[in-house]
Structures are given as structure tokens and as C-alpha cells.
Design a protein around this motif. Structure first.
Motif, PDB file in Angstrom:
ATOM      1  N   GLY A  82      -7.911  22.558  42.038  1.00 15.12           N
ATOM      2  CA  GLY A  82      -8.912  21.833  42.808  1.00 15.12           C
ATOM      3  C   GLY A  82      -9.181  22.499  44.147  1.00 15.12           C
ATOM      4  O   GLY A  82      -8.357  23.249  44.682  1.00 15.12           O
ATOM      5  N   TYR A  83     -10.368  22.230  44.695  1.00 12.21           N
ATOM      6  CA  TYR A  83     -10.747  22.804  45.985  1.00 12.21           C
ATOM      7  C   TYR A  83     -10.040  22.077  47.134  1.00 12.21           C
ATOM      8  O   TYR A  83      -9.621  20.920  47.003  1.00 12.21           O
ATOM      9  CB  TYR A  83     -12.256  22.697  46.192  1.00 12.21           C
ATOM     10  N   THR A  84      -9.931  22.754  48.258  1.00  7.92           N
ATOM     11  CA  THR A  84      -9.394  22.156  49.480  1.00  7.92           C
ATOM     12  C   THR A  84     -10.369  22.401  50.620  1.00  7.92           C
ATOM     13  O   THR A  84     -11.194  23.319  50.572  1.00  7.92           O
ATOM     14  CB  THR A  84      -8.017  22.748  49.839  1.00  7.92           C
ATOM     15  N   TYR A  85     -10.262  21.559  51.637  1.00  6.77           N
ATOM     16  CA  TYR A  85     -11.119  21.696  52.814  1.00  6.77           C
ATOM     17  C   TYR A  85     -10.381  21.087  53.990  1.00  6.77           C
ATOM     18  O   TYR A  85      -9.775  20.012  53.861  1.00  6.77           O
ATOM     19  CB  TYR A  85     -12.451  20.976  52.585  1.00  6.77           C
ATOM     20  N   THR A  86     -10.418  21.738  55.120  1.00  8.81           N
ATOM     21  CA  THR A  86      -9.673  21.294  56.292  1.00  8.81           C
ATOM     22  C   THR A  86     -10.079  19.878  56.706  1.00  8.81           C
ATOM     23  O   THR A  86     -11.259  19.593  56.922  1.00  8.81           O
ATOM     24  CB  THR A  86      -9.897  22.251  57.474  1.00  8.81           C
ATOM     25  N   GLY A  87      -9.088  18.994  56.763  1.00  7.95           N
ATOM     26  CA  GLY A  87      -9.321  17.608  57.158  1.00  7.95           C
ATOM     27  C   GLY A  87      -9.633  16.679  56.012  1.00  7.95           C
ATOM     28  O   GLY A  87      -9.759  15.473  56.214  1.00  7.95           O
ATOM     29  N   LEU A  88      -9.763  17.215  54.787  1.00  5.86           N
ATOM     30  CA  LEU A  88     -10.115  16.402  53.626  1.00  5.86           C
ATOM     31  C   LEU A  88      -8.892  16.201  52.744  1.00  5.86           C
ATOM     32  O   LEU A  88      -8.234  17.165  52.351  1.00  5.86           O
ATOM     33  CB  LEU A  88     -11.220  17.087  52.823  1.00  5.86           C
ATOM     34  N   ASN A  89      -8.572  14.941  52.450  1.00  2.00           N
ATOM     35  CA  ASN A  89      -7.499  14.653  51.505  1.00  2.00           C
ATOM     36  C   ASN A  89      -8.011  14.893  50.090  1.00  2.00           C
ATOM     37  O   ASN A  89      -9.067  14.386  49.717  1.00  2.00           O
ATOM     38  CB  ASN A  89      -7.038  13.202  51.650  1.00  2.00           C
ATOM     39  N   VAL A  90      -7.278  15.649  49.306  1.00  2.50           N
ATOM     40  CA  VAL A  90      -7.742  16.023  47.972  1.00  2.50           C
ATOM     41  C   VAL A  90      -6.665  15.742  46.939  1.00  2.50           C
ATOM     42  O   VAL A  90      -5.489  15.565  47.263  1.00  2.50           O
ATOM     43  CB  VAL A  90      -8.131  17.517  47.918  1.00  2.50           C
ATOM     44  N   THR A  91      -7.090  15.712  45.681  1.00  2.96           N
ATOM     45  CA  THR A  91      -6.160  15.536  44.582  1.00  2.96           C
ATOM     46  C   THR A  91      -6.768  16.139  43.326  1.00  2.96           C
ATOM     47  O   THR A  91      -7.993  16.301  43.226  1.00  2.96           O
ATOM     48  CB  THR A  91      -5.864  14.036  44.340  1.00  2.96           C
ATOM     49  N   GLY A  92      -5.926  16.490  42.362  1.00  2.43           N
ATOM     50  CA  GLY A  92      -6.399  16.900  41.048  1.00  2.43           C
ATOM     51  C   GLY A  92      -7.020  18.277  40.990  1.00  2.43           C
ATOM     52  O   GLY A  92      -6.808  19.141  41.849  1.00  2.43           O
ATOM     53  N   ASN A  93      -7.815  18.498  39.925  1.00  2.00           N
ATOM     54  CA  ASN A  93      -8.487  19.766  39.667  1.00  2.00           C
ATOM     55  C   ASN A  93      -9.937  19.694  40.122  1.00  2.00           C
ATOM     56  O   ASN A  93     -10.285  18.860  40.945  1.00  2.00           O
ATOM     57  CB  ASN A  93      -8.384  20.101  38.170  1.00  2.00           C
ATOM     58  N   LYS A  94     -10.777  20.542  39.580  1.00  2.00           N
ATOM     59  CA  LYS A  94     -12.219  20.502  39.833  1.00  2.00           C
ATOM     60  C   LYS A  94     -12.921  20.484  38.494  1.00  2.00           C
ATOM     61  O   LYS A  94     -12.301  20.628  37.441  1.00  2.00           O
ATOM     62  CB  LYS A  94     -12.653  21.716  40.658  1.00  2.00           C
ATOM     63  N   ALA A  95     -14.242  20.257  38.500  1.00  2.00           N
ATOM     64  CA  ALA A  95     -15.021  20.236  37.267  1.00  2.00           C
ATOM     65  C   ALA A  95     -16.047  21.351  37.292  1.00  2.00           C
ATOM     66  O   ALA A  95     -16.619  21.668  38.347  1.00  2.00           O
ATOM     67  CB  ALA A  95     -15.719  18.889  37.090  1.00  2.00           C
ATOM     68  N   GLY A  96     -16.269  21.978  36.122  1.00  2.00           N
ATOM     69  CA  GLY A  96     -17.221  23.075  36.056  1.00  2.00           C
ATOM     70  C   GLY A  96     -17.837  23.200  34.684  1.00  2.00           C
ATOM     71  O   GLY A  96     -17.630  22.357  33.796  1.00  2.00           O
ATOM     72  N   TRP A  97     -18.597  24.249  34.527  1.00  2.63           N
ATOM     73  CA  TRP A  97     -19.302  24.540  33.280  1.00  2.63           C
ATOM     74  C   TRP A  97     -18.292  24.672  32.159  1.00  2.63           C
ATOM     75  O   TRP A  97     -17.331  25.427  32.243  1.00  2.63           O
ATOM     76  CB  TRP A  97     -20.078  25.832  33.486  1.00  2.63           C
ATOM     77  N   GLY A  98     -18.509  23.953  31.066  1.00  2.00           N
ATOM     78  CA  GLY A  98     -17.542  23.971  29.981  1.00  2.00           C
ATOM     79  C   GLY A  98     -18.147  24.313  28.651  1.00  2.00           C
ATOM     80  O   GLY A  98     -17.565  24.041  27.598  1.00  2.00           O
ATOM     81  N   SER A  99     -19.341  24.928  28.672  1.00  2.00           N
ATOM     82  CA  SER A  99     -19.997  25.276  27.427  1.00  2.00           C
ATOM     83  C   SER A  99     -19.627  26.696  27.006  1.00  2.00           C
ATOM     84  O   SER A  99     -19.039  27.463  27.764  1.00  2.00           O
ATOM     85  CB  SER A  99     -21.516  25.160  27.588  1.00  2.00           C
ATOM     86  N   SER A 100     -19.979  27.050  25.784  1.00  2.00           N
ATOM     87  CA  SER A 100     -19.679  28.382  25.279  1.00  2.00           C
ATOM     88  C   SER A 100     -20.913  29.274  25.279  1.00  2.00           C
ATOM     89  O   SER A 100     -20.901  30.354  24.706  1.00  2.00           O
ATOM     90  CB  SER A 100     -19.124  28.286  23.847  1.00  2.00           C
ATOM     91  N   TYR A 101     -21.976  28.826  25.900  1.00  2.00           N
ATOM     92  CA  TYR A 101     -23.205  29.615  25.964  1.00  2.00           C
ATOM     93  C   TYR A 101     -23.877  29.345  27.301  1.00  2.00           C
ATOM     94  O   TYR A 101     -23.587  28.362  27.969  1.00  2.00           O
ATOM     95  CB  TYR A 101     -24.139  29.267  24.796  1.00  2.00           C
TER      96      TYR A 101
END
Length: 371
Positions: A82-101
Motif C-alpha cells: 500500500g501507498y504511504t504519505y506523510t501525516g496520513l494513517n494507512v493500512t492494507g494494500n492498494k488497488a490497480g489494474w487486474g485485467s490480462s489485456y
């Protein structure tokens, strides 16, 4: 035994804090309520349509398909790291393109309708400006597109887009790099403002600095989606709404003084701090000063409701002469807005009205003897 109970209570509190932070990683700004949060805290390579990827908080649906080409639906998936950013509480992964084309992928998720007050939307994004309608975040209301954040061709930057994803108001940057975007929708001022990579330590949601982009319309929505091609990602989606305590804005009496109409600044609910509780007559108190009439009871005798307008019944002793001042007061812990924020008695400044003069005129005839 006492030590065991203390340790158990301590462990329970730690678990509660952990669960709360997991559901809502980003701190809610002071003066705001969290509407929805998604940190994509799911196992890597999980498609968002999977039943294991319907977490977060505040959403009214799971992730659903928003775009299919000839019956083929490209789908987003969770991506490790997952992404991080200064001052931002974060958790988990991130979401992105998941297709095969190399096809457009668009997933959507619904939230309670946002079309009043001040609402913030924020997210960590990596947009590439691929063209052909991507990459962008899209907003819809009742199924119709109302606007977007991102690009749709030129300029190659993160922009505010209108309901046709056109007429961009550009922030001047944000493509091909990780960007933290904050968008403010002010439905009273009818504006959308956009900030790109602000310093969270000094960013004041109640009094924000000058934006990087501003439009002359406010994007209403009950659904968001992310339309992307390969190489784009999103993370840490949060939606906040400014808390507006219920406040009486106007009162007026019926011509015969039998009822008083009370208008609030927001839709109101009663009894409990939820939007499912029906407001009742006993949630209000009446008082009367001056004049010749008096109240038979300080509790309204009836009630009818229409969103943010309440009509209360009045029972009087005697006829009003027009000098009476009626005060309508929400009882303590009885009147709430949709987010569960109660009305505060001290904020009521427009809750008085004079009764109508109902004393019949009298005619005095005097007789003067003639000479």
C-alpha cells in the motif's frame, strides 16, 4: 482475580482500538464525520468483486463492475504494498489494474448520497493519463455521471472534470507520479476545490488554503468509480462530511395559533442518535411569555414532519392578543441530524415567534343627551 480482569479489559481495549483503526485508518478531521473509508486491506491479488474484498466502512454496496466491453469486464485487484504519505494513517494494500489485456478497467462502489453541506473526498492515486477516457475517478448520482477527478485527454494532469468528463480545470500536475488528492465539494457555494499533495500537518479542513484547482459546480454523488488502464493505482479512499448540528432557522404560526411550523437547517430525527428514529412531539418543549394567553401544556399536542420542516400543535388557554412570544426548544438529546449529531439548545437563535392577535375588537357606543 482483580489483576486478571484488569488485563482482560486492557487487552479488550487494545483489540477495539486495533479494529477501529483497521476499519478507518485515516484520522477524521476535527468537526467532520467519516462517511466512508477504503484502505484495500485484503490479501494481494484479490479481485475487488471477490466477497473477501468488501470491507472498509460506510459503503452501501460491495465493489461492482462499472464498465464491460462486449460482455468482457476487466477488473481491479489488490496489489501488494500500500501507498504511504506523510501525516496520513494507512493500512492494507492498494488497488490497480487486474485485467490480462490493455482494456479499460472500472469498478464502482456506493455511499450514502452526498449533496448538501461540505464534503471532502481524498485518495492516494497513481494516474498515467492514458487517454481514451482514462485515468480518472468518477462520481455518479442515481446512475448518472456528475463529474470526475483525473484526466480525459489534454491536459495531461489531474483535473476537475464536469458531468461529461470534459472542460477540465487543471491542477497543473499529478500524472505519472504518486499523488495525494483532496477534493472539497461545497454544495452551498456550488464549488469543487482540488488540492494536490498538500502538507497534512498544516492542512485545515475547516479553513483550507487556496486550492490548486476550482470549478463553479459541486459534484453530487452516491457512487464513486475508478476508470484506469494498466499501471494506475488507488489507495486510502476517505470521504468526510462536515458536521452540521440541527438548528432552527425559522418559525411561524398558523393564523388561528393552533400550530407552529418549525424549519431546521437539516433533516432531523428524534429519540435516538440514528437516522431511523422518528421525531416525536415530546422531543420539543414550548414556552410562552407576555400577552394574555397561556399554554395548557408545554408539550406540543401533535406533530407532522416533512424532511426538515416540523409542524407542532399548540394548546392555549384564553385568546392571544398578539403580545405573546412563543419559544420552541428541542429537548436535550432528542433531536439529531442524519449523522447522529444532536441539536444544541444554546445555538437556537431563530426559535421564537409572536402569536397572532385573536381578541375581537369591541365597539363602545356612547350616548350624549340632546339639549
Amino acid at each position: 482475580m482483580r489483576n486478571y480482569l484488569s488485563r482482560s479489559l486492557f487487552n479488550f481495549l487494545l483489540l477495539s482500538i486495533f479494529i477501529t483503526n483497521t476499519l478507518s485508518a485515516q484520522n477524521t478531521p476535527s468537526g467532520f464525520e467519516l462517511v466512508a473509508y477504503e484502505g484495500f486491506d485484503y490479501t494481494a491479488n484479490t479481485t475487488l468483486l471477490n466477497t473477501d474484498a468488501n470491507g472498509g466502512t460506510g459503503w452501501t454496496t460491495d465493489w461492482l463492475d462499472a464498465y464491460c466491453n462486449s460482455g468482457v469486464c476487466g477488473r481491479m485487484k489488490t496489489v501488494s504494498g500500500g501507498y504511504t504519505y506523510t501525516g496520513l494513517n494507512v493500512t492494507g494494500n492498494k488497488a490497480g489494474w487486474g485485467s490480462s489485456y490493455n482494456e479499460v478497467v472500472e469498478q464502482k462502489r456506493s455511499v450514502p448520497t452526498q449533496n448538501s453541506g461540505i464534503v471532502y473526498f481524498q485518495a492516494l492515486t497513481f494516474m498515467k493519463g492514458n487517454g481514451g477516457g482514462t485515468d480518472n475517478l468518477r462520481f455518479r448520482l442515481s446512475g448518472s455521471l456528475t463529474g470526475g477527478i483525473g484526466s480525459n485527454g489534454s491536459p495531461s494532469a489531474i483535473n476537475i472534470l464536469d458531468s461529461g468528463l470534459n472542460n477540465p480545470v487543471s491542477s497543473g500536475g499529478g500524472h505519472n507520479t504518486l499523488s495525494f488528492i483532496i477534493a472539497q465539494f461545497d454544495y452551498t457555494a456550488n464549488t469543487t476545490k482540488l488540492w494536490l499533495n498538500p502538507t497534512l500537518a498544516t492542512f485545515d479542513y475547516n479553513n483550507p488554503p487556496s486550492p490548486d484547482a476550482q470549478s463553479s459546480f459541486a459534484i453530487e454523488f452516491d457512487e464513486i468509480s475508478y476508470a484506469i488502464r494498466n499501471g494506475a493505482f488507488v489507495d486510502e479512499i476517505s470521504i468526510f462530511k462536515k458536521i452540521v448540528s440541527p438548528e432552527i432557522t425559522a418559525v411561524s404560526t398558523a393564523p388561528d395559533n393552533s400550530t407552529v411550523s418549525v424549519t431546521f437547517n437539516v433533516p432531523v430525527f428524534g429519540g435516538l442518535s440514528t437516522a431511523t428514529s422518528t421525531i416525536e412531539a415530546k422531543d420539543f418543549s414550548l414556552s410562552l411569555s407576555g400577552g394574555s394567553a397561556s399554554l395548557s401544556t408545554t408539550i406540543p399536542t401533535s406533530i407532522s414532519t416533512n424532511i426538515n420542516n416540523i409542524v407542532l400543535g399548540i394548546s392555549l388557554n384564553g385568546l392571544a392578543n398578539g403580545s405573546e412570544v412563543l419559544t420552541v426548544t428541542p429537548n436535550s438529546n432528542s433531536v439529531w441530524n442524519q449523522l447522529g449529531t444532536k441539536s444544541a439548545t444554546i445555538t437556537q437563535t431563530s426559535n421564537t415567534v409572536s402569536l397572532n392577535d385573536k381578541v375581537l375588537p369591541t365597539l363602545t357606543i356612547s350616548h350624549t343627551a340632546s339639549d
